[in-house]
Design an enzyme around this catalytic site. Structure first.
Site, PDB file in Angstrom:
ATOM      1  CG  ASP A  11      -1.836   1.198   1.307  1.00 26.68           C
ATOM      2  OD1 ASP A  11      -2.462   1.509   0.276  1.00 26.68           O
ATOM      3  OD2 ASP A  11      -1.917   1.866   2.360  1.00 26.68           O
ATOM      4  CB  SER A  12       0.294   4.796  -0.613  1.00 25.21           C
ATOM      5  OG  SER A  12      -0.847   4.993   0.194  1.00 25.21           O
ATOM      6  CB  CYS A  74      -3.059   0.137  -2.443  1.00 24.11           C
ATOM      7  SG  CYS A  74      -3.079   1.822  -3.059  1.00 24.11           S
ATOM      8  CD  GLU A 153      -0.234   6.976   5.734  1.00 24.90           C
ATOM      9  OE1 GLU A 153       0.783   7.055   6.438  1.00 24.90           O
ATOM     10  OE2 GLU A 153      -0.626   5.907   5.199  1.00 24.90           O
ATOM     11  CB  CYS A 185      -9.402   4.609   0.009  1.00 22.16           C
ATOM     12  SG  CYS A 185      -7.771   5.081   0.652  1.00 22.16           S
ATOM     13  CG  HIS A 187      -5.074   5.176   3.949  1.00 19.00           C
ATOM     14  ND1 HIS A 187      -4.499   4.613   2.843  1.00 19.00           N
ATOM     15  CD2 HIS A 187      -4.054   5.667   4.699  1.00 19.00           C
ATOM     16  CE1 HIS A 187      -3.188   4.760   2.917  1.00 19.00           C
ATOM     17  NE2 HIS A 187      -2.888   5.398   4.028  1.00 19.00           N
TER      18      HIS A 187
END
Ligand code: DGL
Length: 269
Positions: A11-12, A74, A153, A185, A187
């Site tokens: 994932d990012s 992701c 984040e 997403c 996240h």
């Protein structure tokens, strides 16, 4: 022995850990190796070709880590090139879009589904294509919520501005009268509480993590690759491309275990 190898996830940043959490729940005997591209996150605003290149570079790194399956945890990276990664890797590679869509279709009764994701995911229309491919009668309302990734984040989920941002973003979806909302997403499940509060109890939130872990289990089972040896959490490995402190702080809370993350400097491409 192939079955003793790890499941790789990328994932990012910390978002893919929502899938890791489900893997630990559904496949407790498996070992994972995780890569969070924290130096280059967020992926959402980047062009698809760039996200595809970054993802392939990370998958290449992960393939050196004794793995048997890759989960692109992701949505932005899945939307940018899942078939491309599948064509370039000798192990099974799965994404997070189709599993989430299947879950959403099984829950909707009004056939009016909302999708939220990064700008990259929403603009790719990957969700629309996947939903229409499985049920052309469904009405889809999709919306990009780019700030959500940065809120997660930067550990700002509890901040009072977060609820305001969510209310602002989600207003068109509330007005559209959907009964299911796909958190497109990885996240976003970390913000599920505030999203649910804004959308109200009648809207069911779908995180693809659960379905993705189920699909991973099915594939490993089919290929006789489930780990028969019993888990040892010391064997989980975490890599990030920026300094690991923030990732470790958020990650430990999320997956409820000690996380030691190593920084890998990826060459520019
Ligand atoms: N967690 C990712 C996704 O599912 C990436 C978010 C980002 O880096 O913009 O789309």
């Amino acid at each position: 022995m192939e079955a003793l190898k790890s499941i790789a996830l990328l994932d990012s940043g910390v978002g893919g850990l929502t899938v890791v959490k489900e893997i630990f729940k559904q496949l407790p005997d498996e070992r994972i190796v995780y890569f969070g591209d924290t130096a280059r996150m967020p992926y959402g605003p980047r062009p698809q070709e760039e996200v595809q290149k970054f993802s392939m570079q990370i998958i290449d790194f992960l393939q050196t880590q004794y793995v048997k399956m890759v989960i692109v945890a992701c949505n932005s990276a899945s939307a940018a090139g899942l078939p491309y990664y599948q064509g370039n890797v000798k192990y099974p590679v799965i994404g997070v879009i189709e599993p989430g869509v299947r879950a959403a279709l099984s829950y909707t009764s009004t056939k009016k589904i909302g999708v939220i994701g990064t700008a990259g995911t929403i603009n790719s229309r990957a969700y629309e294509e996947c939903i229409r491919g499985l049920d052309p009668a469904v009405e889809i309302v999709s919306l990009a919520c780019p700030l959500f990734v940065l809120i997660v984040e930067n550990n700002l989920i509890g901040a009072k501005e977060t609820k305001k941002v969510a209310e602002e973003y989600l207003r068109p979806l509330k007005e559209a009268g959907i009964d299911v909302l796909i958190l497109g997403c990885t996240h976003y499940p970390l913000m599920a509480e505030v999203i649910q509060e804004v959308m109200g109890p009648e809207v069911r939130l779908i995180s693809s993590a659960e379905e993705t872990a189920r699909e991973a289990q099915e594939i490993l089972n089919e290929k006789n690759l489930l780990n028969p040896s019993g888990n040892n959490s010391c064997h989980h490995r975490f890599f990030v491309s920026a300094s690991p402190e923030n990732f470790v702080e958020i990650g430990e809370k999320l997956i409820n275990m000690k996380v030691k993350a190593y920084q890998v400097i990826l060459p520019a491409i």
